[in-house]
Design a protein around this motif. Structure first.
Motif, mmCIF file in Angstrom:
data_model
loop_
_atom_site.group_PDB
_atom_site.id
_atom_site.type_symbol
_atom_site.label_atom_id
_atom_site.label_comp_id
_atom_site.label_asym_id
_atom_site.label_seq_id
_atom_site.Cartn_x
_atom_site.Cartn_y
_atom_site.Cartn_z
ATOM 1 N N ILE A 122 0.848 -1.198 0.000
ATOM 2 C CA ILE A 122 0.000 0.000 0.000
ATOM 3 C C ILE A 122 0.881 1.245 0.000
ATOM 4 C CG2 ILE A 122 -1.812 1.246 1.246
ATOM 5 C CD1 ILE A 122 -2.588 -1.421 2.536
ATOM 6 N N PRO A 123 0.762 2.114 -0.984
ATOM 7 C CA PRO A 123 1.563 3.338 -0.994
ATOM 8 C C PRO A 123 1.155 4.267 0.152
ATOM 9 C CG PRO A 123 0.476 2.974 -3.113
ATOM 10 C CD PRO A 123 -0.127 2.021 -2.134
ATOM 11 N N PHE A 128 7.932 5.420 2.290
ATOM 12 C CA PHE A 128 6.772 6.221 1.896
ATOM 13 C C PHE A 128 6.952 6.691 0.450
ATOM 14 C CE2 PHE A 128 9.787 9.162 3.730
ATOM 15 C CZ PHE A 128 9.703 10.296 2.936
ATOM 16 N N THR A 129 5.834 6.936 -0.200
ATOM 17 C CA THR A 129 5.867 7.221 -1.625
ATOM 18 C C THR A 129 6.141 8.697 -1.889
ATOM 19 O OG1 THR A 129 4.217 5.505 -1.818
ATOM 20 C CG2 THR A 129 4.586 6.862 -3.767
ATOM 21 N N ILE A 188 -1.265 13.421 -6.700
ATOM 22 C CA ILE A 188 -0.283 12.339 -6.602
ATOM 23 C C ILE A 188 -0.954 10.998 -6.828
ATOM 24 C CG2 ILE A 188 1.226 11.128 -4.980
ATOM 25 C CD1 ILE A 188 1.837 13.849 -3.717
ATOM 26 N N ILE A 189 -2.115 10.816 -6.190
ATOM 27 C CA ILE A 189 -2.801 9.532 -6.292
ATOM 28 C C ILE A 189 -3.224 9.270 -7.741
ATOM 29 C CG2 ILE A 189 -4.951 8.359 -5.659
ATOM 30 C CD1 ILE A 189 -4.546 9.454 -2.823
ATOM 31 N N GLN A 190 -3.709 10.300 -8.407
ATOM 32 C CA GLN A 190 -4.116 10.119 -9.802
ATOM 33 C C GLN A 190 -2.923 9.722 -10.668
ATOM 34 O OE1 GLN A 190 -6.989 9.722 -10.928
ATOM 35 N NE2 GLN A 190 -8.050 10.340 -9.054
ATOM 36 N N LYS A 191 -1.775 10.349 -10.390
ATOM 37 C CA LYS A 191 -0.568 10.006 -11.156
ATOM 38 C C LYS A 191 -0.183 8.554 -10.915
ATOM 39 C CE LYS A 191 1.912 14.312 -11.976
ATOM 40 N NZ LYS A 191 2.772 15.261 -11.263
ATOM 41 N N LEU A 192 -0.245 8.144 -9.639
ATOM 42 C CA LEU A 192 0.114 6.768 -9.305
ATOM 43 C C LEU A 192 -0.863 5.793 -9.951
ATOM 44 C CD1 LEU A 192 1.041 7.142 -5.530
ATOM 45 C CD2 LEU A 192 2.613 6.701 -7.404
ATOM 46 N N GLU A 193 -2.136 6.179 -9.955
ATOM 47 C CA GLU A 193 -3.163 5.326 -10.563
ATOM 48 C C GLU A 193 -2.870 5.118 -12.044
ATOM 49 O OE1 GLU A 193 -6.192 3.771 -9.452
ATOM 50 O OE2 GLU A 193 -4.998 3.907 -7.623
ATOM 51 N N GLU A 213 5.279 8.155 -12.301
ATOM 52 C CA GLU A 213 6.196 8.412 -11.198
ATOM 53 C C GLU A 213 5.811 9.738 -10.548
ATOM 54 O OE1 GLU A 213 9.443 6.830 -10.188
ATOM 55 O OE2 GLU A 213 8.206 5.176 -10.903
ATOM 56 N N VAL A 214 6.069 9.862 -9.244
ATOM 57 C CA VAL A 214 5.791 11.140 -8.601
ATOM 58 C C VAL A 214 7.042 11.648 -7.910
ATOM 59 C CG1 VAL A 214 3.329 10.782 -8.261
ATOM 60 C CG2 VAL A 214 4.948 9.955 -6.539
#
Lengths: 378, 355
Positions: free
Chosen positions: A147-148, A164-165, A326-331, A335-336
């Protein structure tokens, strides 16, 4: 007979003692058991990792993304605004499900909350840590579970950065630099650029990242100006009562000499202003002392409107949109950046200074009006 | 010659002598190293200067120290929840005044109602402590630990976790100034509390009862004193006084900051009792000693501020001074000094004899 009783008593004592030892043995035995538990959780995590992936696919297909958010508490307006920002960003309408946990200022509550999130197999964990240290174990569990974790506000100190991400928060050093740049620009505009300027710094709680950044920002500016003197730097511990007490004492030592009072948050500024006015001095651009402050809470900006605080640099609590980004990018599988700062404004009592320049970047200065205050989310 | 010696012994033998010497020592150090330490002027129509700060800022600790002295004397233990009870009282007071809002510019309810409610809340806290200690015979430190930890939580609940601001001039009076009076109001609160406590203890037998319960509870019961009731009463008084201190502290910052009001003040209050030369194990007590102790602590804090010791390092210096003061006041040190004196006297005698 007496001896026998005594012997019996001794035996009882010994057996009790052994039981006690056994008891403590049990508790030590608990520790590996707990480890085993985490290992289980880890194993479960690896099992659930595909499940999480499936969840991600779901969300990509229009399903909801589940987010567990562990908040410090609700100790200030700032914190409440921070929570509200998360709640409004991660709403059902936006396609999220937010599990919100209020830790009431206790790290153990936060650790328990994160373990719960892992068990509930949330897609992302957002953590606003109460302290910087002590997160290694629980973040490892989250990592094992795939889990990020996104940290907001305060930083965490962990041995392994990959635990942590991303981190979202304020750039306190920049806040301090912006405030100092405003002071410089204002004094120049007011024709006081060459004057001797005496500054006192009412610091935040020593060691807090906000204190370090803001103090450093001011210190750098004082070093850069020959005519600026930092008379004293004392901590007001971010509270109104201490700010007042420290200011009372500073006034007795320096009195008329003080030109600028640099308070590292709004609460300290309220206390300092009370102390200054009680001693018969006036505050404001036309008064005896210029008061500068940070955070830009509603009450703080109201004092800017009342011309008591001259410059107030924002500490933006609205982390929600940036975290969602950030979450949308990860989805999307992107990379963030590891550390991301939120945009922060700077407010002033009048328009003498239109923009401040720090390291070649211009920041617009907002003049505070009732409309500005009303339009703000907190 | 012999006569003056006798007089000195009479003065040094007084139980208030050592506390006063300590207070004087702190003030003298301040006076030597800080310019204008004793200067008091009228600035902006109010008294201004370090001595004013000391007397003003010590008010809360003085008020707490009265209650702490009584609790210590009767139960031989301390009430460590007073700081948290202060926060509870402040929270109740501000929440009633604001009518549930976080920041108000006028009272939502009458001030008198809010103050009475706050004092009742504080008294109930005291009664709860008193019940645990007097009725259930739980150790005072353990019994009051409950409210020490839970008190701030209760205060947070009352204020819904927010700092409640009461931006009304008449609310600032209790922590500020009454009209054109140049003396800060908290000073009057402290004086009134001390005077009232002094009168009650001297004019009624309560003081004597408290001492006898503290010295020997069982014996007191046998001679017909209701020791349980007396112990209970001291905790109720202590709670009530903590409430008063809480309201004063809250009025100073015209808000209820549940996290910070009265923070660590219980320690200052206990320290005041110890500095006043009172035995923390209970029994005979000196109210005036504790009051002097409270002023000594604030004198120390203000002096250290004037030395520009930053407030996060303050406790270290405070601790050092406190250790010195407590050692000087301890019976063991007195015995040691007496022995040294006797030895020297003996030596002198021998020397004289030799001549």
């Amino acid at each position: 007979m007496k001896k026998k009783v005594l012997a019996a008593f001794m035996v009882a004592c010994m057996s009790l003692g052994m039981m006690a030892c056994g008891g403590s043995g049990d508790t030590t035995a608990d520790a590996p058991a707990a480890d085993a538990g985490t290992a289980d959780a880890g194993a479960a995590g690896t099992e659930s990792a595909p499940a999480a992936d499936a969840g991600a696919e779901d969300s990509a297909a229009g399903g909801t993304i589940t987010i567990g958010f562990s908040q410090v508490g609700a100790e200030s307006d700032w914190r409440t605004a921070n929570s509200e920002s998360m709640k409004s960003t991660f709403s059902k309408e936006n396609g999220y499900e937010l599990i919100f946990d209020d830790a009431q200022q206790k790290q153990e509550n936060q650790i328990a909350a994160i373990r719960n999130f892992i068990q509930q197999e949330v897609d992302y964990i957002v953590l606003a840590p109460v302290t910087e240290t002590g997160w290694d174990a629980v973040l490892q569990e989250a990592k094992d579970a795939g889990i990020p974790v996104i940290i907001v506000d305060r930083m965490v100190e962990v041995s392994d950065d990959s635990l942590f991400t991303a981190w979202v928060g304020s750039n306190f050093q920049l806040e301090g630099e912006k405030a100092a740049a405003w002071l410089d620009a204002y004094l120049t505009a007011a024709g006081r650029g060459e004057e001797e300027i005496n500054i006192v710094d009412i610091q935040g709680t020593i060691g807090a990242s906000a204190q370090i950044g803001r103090t450093n920002g001011l210190q750098a500016a004082v070093d850069a100006h020959d005519n600026w003197t930092l008379l004293a730097a004392e901590t007001g511990e971010f509270t109104q009562a201490k700010g007042q007490e420290v200011m009372e004492s500073l006034l007795k030592q320096y009195g008329d000499q003080i030109d600028v009072v640099y308070c590292e948050n709004d609460n300290e500024a309220f206390g300092a202003i009370d102390a200054i006015e009680q001693a018969g001095y006036t505050v404001g651009l036309d008064g005896d002392m210029i008061v500068m402050s940070f955070d830009s809470t509603n009450a703080g900006l109201t004092d800017v409107l009342n011309t008591k605080i001259s410059c107030n640099t924002e500490c933006n609590p609205l982390h929600g949109p940036r975290v969602a980004d950030i979450i949308q990018k990860l989805e999307a599988g992107g990379e963030v950046e590891k550390e991301q700062y939120v945009d922060e404004e700077i407010f002033a009592v009048d328009g003498t200074v239109a923009t401040v320049n720090v390291d070649g970047v211009d920041y617009e200065v907002t003049v505070v009006t009732q409309d500005v205050i009303d339009a703000r989310a907190y | 010659m012999a006569k003056t010696g006798f007089d000195i012994r009479k003065i040094t033998g007084n139980r208030l002598f050592m506390p006063l010497v300590c207070l004087a020592a702190v003030l003298i150090v301040g006076g030597i190293f800080v310019p204008d330490f004793f200067a008091v002027s009228i600035n902006n129509n109010v008294l201004y200067g370090y001595p004013v700060d000391i007397v003003n800022r010590a008010s809360e600790v003085v008020i707490l120290a009265i209650g702490m002295t009584l609790v210590t004397a009767a139960s031989g233990g301390q009430d460590i929840s007073v700081g948290a009870v202060m926060a509870v009282a402040a929270a109740v007071c501000c929440q009633i005044l604001s009518g549930g809002e976080t920041s108000v510019n006028e009272f939502a309810n009458p001030l008198a109602l809010a103050i009475i409610a706050a004092l009742i809340a504080a008294t109930l806290c005291g009664a709860f402590n008193g019940f645990l200690v007097a009725k259930l015979n739980i150790q005072p430190m353990v019994a009051t630990l409950i409210l020490f930890t839970a008190g701030r939580g209760i205060a947070q609940l009352v204020t819904k976790g927010q700092i409640t601001y009461i931006r009304v001039e008449s609310y600032k009076v209790m922590g500020g100034f009454i009209g054109k009076c140049p003396v800060p109001t908290p000073v009057f609160f402290a004086i009134a509390a001390v005077a009232l406590a002094f009168l009650v203890l001297k004019k009624t037998a309560l003081g004597l009862y408290i001492e006898s319960v503290g010295i020997n509870g069982a014996a007191s019961r046998l001679i017909g004193l209701n020791s349980t009731m007396i112990k209970f009463l001291t905790y109720v008084i202590c709670g009530l006084l903590a409430g008063v201190a809480g309201i004063v502290a809250s009025s100073r910052i015209y808000s209820a900051d549940a996290n910070n009001i009265g923070l660590n003040l219980e320690m200052d209050a206990i320290l005041a009792v110890a500095l006043g030369g009172n035995a923390l194990g209970g029994g005979k007590f000196s109210l005036m000693g504790s009051v002097i102790g409270a002023y000594t602590i604030q004198a120390l804090t203000t002096t250290l501020y004037a030395f520009r010791v930053s407030s996060d390092r303050l406790p270290v210096y405070k601790a050092i001074v406190v250790i010195v003061i407590v050692i000087i006041q301890s019976p063991a040190f007195h015995r040691f000094m007496a022995e040294q004196k006797a030895k020297r006297a003996a030596k002198n005698q021998v020397a004289e004899g030799g001549n």
